[in-house]
Structures are given as C-alpha cells and as structure tokens.
Motif scaffolding. Structure first.
Motif, PDB file in Angstrom:
ATOM      1  N   ILE A  13      42.405  39.201  38.719  1.00 17.64           N
ATOM      2  CA  ILE A  13      41.470  38.736  37.895  1.00 17.64           C
ATOM      3  C   ILE A  13      40.145  37.278  37.703  1.00 17.64           C
ATOM      4  N   PHE A  14      40.992  36.649  37.714  1.00 20.43           N
ATOM      5  CA  PHE A  14      40.253  35.445  38.313  1.00 20.43           C
ATOM      6  C   PHE A  14      38.650  35.435  39.516  1.00 20.43           C
ATOM      7  N   LEU A  15      39.464  35.953  40.441  1.00 24.76           N
ATOM      8  CA  LEU A  15      38.886  35.591  42.105  1.00 24.76           C
ATOM      9  C   LEU A  15      38.113  37.043  42.093  1.00 24.76           C
ATOM     10  N   PHE A  16      38.585  37.409  41.563  1.00 22.13           N
ATOM     11  CA  PHE A  16      37.120  39.529  41.357  1.00 22.13           C
ATOM     12  C   PHE A  16      36.378  39.359  40.437  1.00 22.13           C
ATOM     13  N   SER A  17      36.896  38.108  39.701  1.00 24.47           N
ATOM     14  CA  SER A  17      35.153  37.679  38.442  1.00 24.47           C
ATOM     15  C   SER A  17      34.536  36.632  38.967  1.00 24.47           C
ATOM     16  N   ALA A  18      35.022  35.526  39.495  1.00 20.85           N
ATOM     17  CA  ALA A  18      34.141  34.593  40.404  1.00 20.85           C
ATOM     18  C   ALA A  18      33.553  35.158  41.386  1.00 20.85           C
ATOM     19  N   ALA A  19      34.027  37.076  42.084  1.00 26.87           N
ATOM     20  CA  ALA A  19      33.431  37.048  43.307  1.00 26.87           C
ATOM     21  C   ALA A  19      32.114  38.175  42.825  1.00 26.87           C
ATOM     22  N   TRP A  20      32.299  39.085  41.411  1.00 25.15           N
ATOM     23  CA  TRP A  20      31.283  39.403  41.532  1.00 25.15           C
ATOM     24  C   TRP A  20      30.237  38.304  40.828  1.00 25.15           C
ATOM     25  N   SER A  31      26.875  25.520  45.707  1.00 25.80           N
ATOM     26  CA  SER A  31      26.768  24.137  44.812  1.00 25.80           C
ATOM     27  C   SER A  31      26.189  24.505  43.656  1.00 25.80           C
ATOM     28  N   GLU A  32      25.719  24.960  43.728  1.00 29.94           N
ATOM     29  CA  GLU A  32      25.002  25.718  42.520  1.00 29.94           C
ATOM     30  C   GLU A  32      25.447  26.341  41.576  1.00 29.94           C
ATOM     31  N   VAL A  33      26.707  27.012  41.985  1.00 32.39           N
ATOM     32  CA  VAL A  33      26.359  27.613  40.827  1.00 32.39           C
ATOM     33  C   VAL A  33      27.926  28.165  41.099  1.00 32.39           C
ATOM     34  N   TYR A  34      28.791  26.902  41.752  1.00 30.85           N
ATOM     35  CA  TYR A  34      30.427  27.354  41.523  1.00 30.85           C
ATOM     36  C   TYR A  34      31.151  26.790  40.540  1.00 30.85           C
ATOM     37  N   VAL A  35      29.786  26.105  39.497  1.00 24.70           N
ATOM     38  CA  VAL A  35      30.270  25.409  38.038  1.00 24.70           C
ATOM     39  C   VAL A  35      30.556  26.722  36.491  1.00 24.70           C
ATOM     40  N   LYS A  36      29.380  27.502  36.887  1.00 27.00           N
ATOM     41  CA  LYS A  36      29.601  28.693  36.244  1.00 27.00           C
ATOM     42  C   LYS A  36      30.766  30.009  36.741  1.00 27.00           C
ATOM     43  N   LEU A  37      30.685  30.455  37.608  1.00 32.75           N
ATOM     44  CA  LEU A  37      31.759  30.994  38.600  1.00 32.75           C
ATOM     45  C   LEU A  37      32.930  30.621  37.449  1.00 32.75           C
ATOM     46  N   SER A  38      33.704  29.531  37.983  1.00 36.94           N
ATOM     47  CA  SER A  38      34.220  28.450  37.290  1.00 36.94           C
ATOM     48  C   SER A  38      34.939  28.941  35.789  1.00 36.94           C
ATOM     49  N   PHE A  39      33.739  28.573  35.305  1.00 34.10           N
ATOM     50  CA  PHE A  39      33.722  28.571  34.447  1.00 34.10           C
ATOM     51  C   PHE A  39      33.583  29.551  33.702  1.00 34.10           C
ATOM     52  N   SER A  40      32.703  30.587  33.769  1.00 36.42           N
ATOM     53  CA  SER A  40      33.059  31.830  33.400  1.00 36.42           C
ATOM     54  C   SER A  40      34.348  32.828  33.710  1.00 36.42           C
ATOM     55  N   GLY A  41      34.932  32.672  34.938  1.00 38.71           N
ATOM     56  CA  GLY A  41      36.090  33.610  35.587  1.00 38.71           C
ATOM     57  C   GLY A  41      37.327  32.934  34.890  1.00 38.71           C
ATOM     58  N   ILE A  42      37.712  31.742  34.409  1.00 40.20           N
ATOM     59  CA  ILE A  42      38.650  31.750  33.796  1.00 40.20           C
ATOM     60  C   ILE A  42      38.307  31.585  32.645  1.00 40.20           C
ATOM     61  N   ALA A  43      37.245  32.579  31.060  1.00 43.08           N
ATOM     62  CA  ALA A  43      36.988  32.472  29.971  1.00 43.08           C
ATOM     63  C   ALA A  43      37.217  34.624  30.756  1.00 43.08           C
ATOM     64  N   VAL A  44      36.218  34.298  31.277  1.00 44.30           N
ATOM     65  CA  VAL A  44      37.519  36.325  31.851  1.00 44.30           C
ATOM     66  C   VAL A  44      38.509  36.736  32.634  1.00 44.30           C
ATOM     67  N   ALA A  45      39.328  35.528  33.072  1.00 41.01           N
ATOM     68  CA  ALA A  45      40.841  36.043  33.305  1.00 41.01           C
ATOM     69  C   ALA A  45      41.746  35.577  32.297  1.00 41.01           C
ATOM     70  N   GLY A  46      40.832  34.935  30.828  1.00 43.84           N
ATOM     71  CA  GLY A  46      41.634  34.443  29.973  1.00 43.84           C
ATOM     72  C   GLY A  46      41.834  35.768  29.395  1.00 43.84           C
ATOM     73  N   THR A  47      41.139  35.538  28.942  1.00 41.52           N
ATOM     74  CA  THR A  47      40.413  37.257  27.650  1.00 41.52           C
ATOM     75  C   THR A  47      41.595  38.223  28.573  1.00 41.52           C
ATOM     76  N   ALA A  48      40.955  39.128  29.268  1.00 46.31           N
ATOM     77  CA  ALA A  48      41.741  40.243  30.104  1.00 46.31           C
ATOM     78  C   ALA A  48      42.812  39.703  29.980  1.00 46.31           C
ATOM     79  N   LEU A  84      44.350  29.521  29.509  1.00 38.94           N
ATOM     80  CA  LEU A  84      43.291  29.993  30.105  1.00 38.94           C
ATOM     81  C   LEU A  84      41.759  29.715  29.234  1.00 38.94           C
ATOM     82  N   ILE A  85      42.108  30.395  28.066  1.00 34.18           N
ATOM     83  CA  ILE A  85      41.480  30.420  27.093  1.00 34.18           C
ATOM     84  C   ILE A  85      41.053  28.893  26.355  1.00 34.18           C
TER      85      ILE A  85
END
Length: 199
Positions: A13-20, A31-48, A84-85
């Motif tokens: 789920i995390f990898l799918f989220s980060a890719a999306w 380098s400008e978006v990896y923090v956003k990808l990781s921060f949001s990806g972890i939240a989505v994976a945990g909630t899902a 994860l949350i």
C-alpha cells in the motif's frame, strides 16, 4: 506469519501510494517531493491497514466460508496500521504542523482512541478484561477511523472538488482512501442492520 502478512500489505500500500503521489507530480525533482511521498504514504498505508482490519470482520459476516479463516489477521493489520499512524503523527510534530487547528484536533482525538484500541488488543491486556468491555473498546476504533477521515477530509477536500485540475485525470489519493473507508463503514453498517433484524 501474521506479522509478515500485515507488513507485506503495508509495504504494498505504501509503494502504491508513493507511486500514485509521484505520478501526480510527474516532472518535479524527486529531491523536492520525497518527504511528501513518504509522509503521506505512511499515513495512507496505516489508515488503509486499519480499515482492512475492520473490513475483514464485515466480510466474514457476509461470506463466512471465505473470510472467517482470515479473521486472525485483523489484530496484526490493525496494530501495524496503528504503528504507521503513530509514525506519521510523530513526523507531523517534527514538521511543526499547527496542532490547534481543527483538522489536527480530529487527528489527535482519533490517534488517542486508536491507542486505547491498540493497547487492549495486546494479549496480556485482553486476558484481564471482561469480553463485553473488550468488544466495546475495540468497536471504538470505528469512531477513531471516522475522526481520522474527518482529519484528512478537512485538509484535502478542496483538491477533490477541483477535478479539472487533477494531473493526468488522476484523482487525489486521499479521495481514493475516503471512498475505501466509506465502503468499509457501509459494510459494517449493513452487517449491523442485518444482525439487528435477525437475518
């Protein structure tokens, strides 16, 4: 085995989220978006994962032959989702989000309830509780899930409405998560209503 299943599901789920998320920002330096990808990806994976843990229970009610054998996974999916949350929340504090604003108040309340649910999920704690109290506290997780959904809805709903601006016609990931959680809650409500009517 159960932990491996939960961790694998979370990773997928995390990898799918980060890719999306990255595809919606295609062309921007990583380098400008990896923090956003990781921060949001972890939240989505945990909630899902937490939502899946509750969905399994509803699926087992409607299709017991297929899903009752999977119910033992609920604890592990829920706990790993909670971890994860928790990571997402701690990261948010480090990023200095404004915790007094409404979206974050809902998020904090949801996290507090999830913490209670996670603690009573531990075998040592569960054995010392009355089954009725244990079940009541476990079901509080639905309230926490709703509070968490309100949290990210307040933050993201404007992007949902701006469908003309969706990059490559890809809806926001938060909207996909909202739809999935709505499905989980509808399934739970349907199971509860059927139990109530004795069907």
């Amino acid at each position: 085995k159960e932990w491996k299943s939960a961790i694998l599901a979370g990773l997928i789920i995390f990898l799918f989220s980060a890719a999306w998320l990255y595809l919606r920002r295609w062309g921007m330096p990583f380098s400008e978006v990896y923090v956003k990808l990781s921060f949001s990806g972890i939240a989505v994976a945990g909630t899902a994962l937490i939502a899946i843990a509750y969905l399994i229970g509803s699926l087992a009610y409607f299709w017991p032959q297929t899903w009752e054998s999977k119910e033992h996974l609920r604890k592990y999916y829920g706990l790993f989702g909670f971890y994860l949350i928790l990571m997402h929340s701690a990261w948010g504090v480090l990023l200095k989000v404004r915790l007094t604003e409404a979206p974050f108040i809902f998020g904090i309340l949801g996290l507090l309830i999830f913490t209670i649910v996670a603690v009573v999920s531990l075998e040592l704690v569960a054995q010392k509780m009355k089954p009725s109290w244990w079940l009541f506290l476990q079901r509080l997780g639905y309230l926490a899930l709703i509070l968490g959904t309100i949290h990210f809805t307040l933050l993201k709903w404007k992007g949902w409405m701006a469908y003309n601006n969706w990059p490559y016609f890809m809806p926001p990931l938060s909207l996909l998560l909202f739809i999935f959680i709505a499905f989980v809650l509808i399934m739970r409500l349907s199971a509860w209503l059927l139990k109530l009517t004795g069907k």
